[in-house]
Design a protein around this motif. Structure first.
Motif, PDB file in Angstrom:
ATOM      1  N   ARG A  40       0.833  -1.209   0.000  1.00 39.54           N
ATOM      2  CA  ARG A  40       0.000   0.000   0.000  1.00 39.54           C
ATOM      3  C   ARG A  40       0.864   1.254   0.000  1.00 39.54           C
ATOM      4  N   ARG A  53       0.868   4.126  -2.886  1.00 38.19           N
ATOM      5  CA  ARG A  53       0.488   5.495  -2.513  1.00 38.19           C
ATOM      6  C   ARG A  53       1.628   6.499  -2.669  1.00 38.19           C
ATOM      7  N   ASP A  74      -6.492   1.007  -3.712  1.00 34.26           N
ATOM      8  CA  ASP A  74      -5.377   1.957  -3.784  1.00 34.26           C
ATOM      9  C   ASP A  74      -4.786   2.006  -5.189  1.00 34.26           C
ATOM     10  N   ASP A 111      -7.933  -3.636   0.104  1.00 33.10           N
ATOM     11  CA  ASP A 111      -7.432  -2.270   0.307  1.00 33.10           C
ATOM     12  C   ASP A 111      -6.418  -1.894  -0.768  1.00 33.10           C
ATOM     13  N   VAL A 112      -5.502  -2.815  -1.077  1.00 29.30           N
ATOM     14  CA  VAL A 112      -4.507  -2.531  -2.119  1.00 29.30           C
ATOM     15  C   VAL A 112      -5.195  -2.398  -3.479  1.00 29.30           C
TER      16      VAL A 112
END
Length: 296
Positions: free
Chosen positions: A81, A85, A124, A120-121
């Protein structure tokens, strides 16, 4: 600091002494280090994005046995992540492909904790990587995945038993038997494409060039034999309509009543793709799918 990273990479390669502290060190390095070490060697860098990404992805494929192993893998996803980001400008098509494939695999097959971390990744990647790179990534996948031929939209009888074939040879890392079911991967990339469109800052970004990279493949999947893929295939077209901000009445007209000539002369970027849906039941299928979203 680079010595510390080299030690971490060696431990990951040997699967020796891998723990949460190791991944915290890599995450901290990714947050703080802003020099050219992230660039590929061909660009004068030390390719740390690719090296750390590869090391993490390879290590993730080790089975997680026990609670501690699951939480350690969760820490590994934290590193991924941070890379997405903080270092999104250094991602290439190849690095983005490898990351997305592993994320999709974990979404479907790992524990609840790890599937949530992979999710979540997943979001992202859609949010932080350059949109053009994401569309190129989707197109690259669709060209290699077994898809129904476009002519099957008109020729196939109801029942969705379209023949599947890929336009290009499938890469080893996309082998359905070696990684995960291709149907799952295909549905995941269709969902990913829709998410990228959803997160675009402006509808002006959506032009014919961008739509050509994913909508023809999405439409082809309307006759895929798996319902999971057919449902996911509807999402990109719906999200494009919503991002363009066209009224529901216009969308209904394009799907249910417009003639081929009207579609051809329409200024709506979706019109020519809807025109490829030669079978009325497929156009109705899109509209039916849209109804619950419209009412929400």
């Amino acid at each position: 600091r680079l010595n510390m990273v080299e030690i971490c990479l060696q431990r990951l390669a040997e699967n020796n002494g891998v723990n949460e502290a190791l991944f915290r060190s890599l995450a901290r390095f990714a947050k703080e280090e802003s020099s050219t070490v992230w660039m590929d060697e061909a660009q004068g860098g030390q390719a740390y994005l690719g090296r750390i990404l590869d090391a993490c992805l390879r290590w993730l494929q080790n089975p997680a046995e026990g609670r501690d192993a699951v939480f350690t893998k969760d820490s590994c996803f934290d590193v991924l992540r941070v890379l997405v980001r903080r270092k999104s400008q250094y991602f290439s098509l190849d690095t983005a492909r490898r990351l997305l494939l592993e994320v999709l695999r974990n979404r479907f097959f790992e524990s609840t904790i790890l599937s949530g971390s992979a999710e979540d990744v997943f979001y992202d990647i859609a949010a932080h990587l350059d949109a053009d790179l994401c569309f190129e990534l989707a197109e690259d996948f669709f060209k290699r995945a077994p898809l129904p031929a476009m002519q099957d939209l008109a020729a196939q009888k109801p029942g969705y038993a379209a023949h599947l074939e890929s336009q290009e040879s499938t890469m080893p890392e996309m082998d359905p038997m070696g990684v995960f079911k291709m149907d799952n991967a295909l549905a995941g990339v269709l969902e990913f494409t829709a998410e990228v469109v959803r997160r675009l800052g402006s509808p002006d970004i959506i032009g014919a060039q961008e739509l050509d990279k994913f909508l023809p493949y999405s439409i082809a999947c309307f006759v895929h034999p798996r319902s999971q893929v057919r449902k996911a295939a509807l999402e990109p077209m719906i999200v494009v309509h919503e991002k363009l901000g066209a009224s529901d009445a216009v969308f209904e007209e394009l799907l249910l009543r417009a003639t081929p000539d009207e579609l051809g002369s329409s200024l709506n970027p979706l019109a020519k793709y809807i025109g490829q849906l030669h079978r009325p039941e497929l156009r109705k299928l899109v509209w039916t799918f849209y109804q619950p979203r419209r009412a929400a």
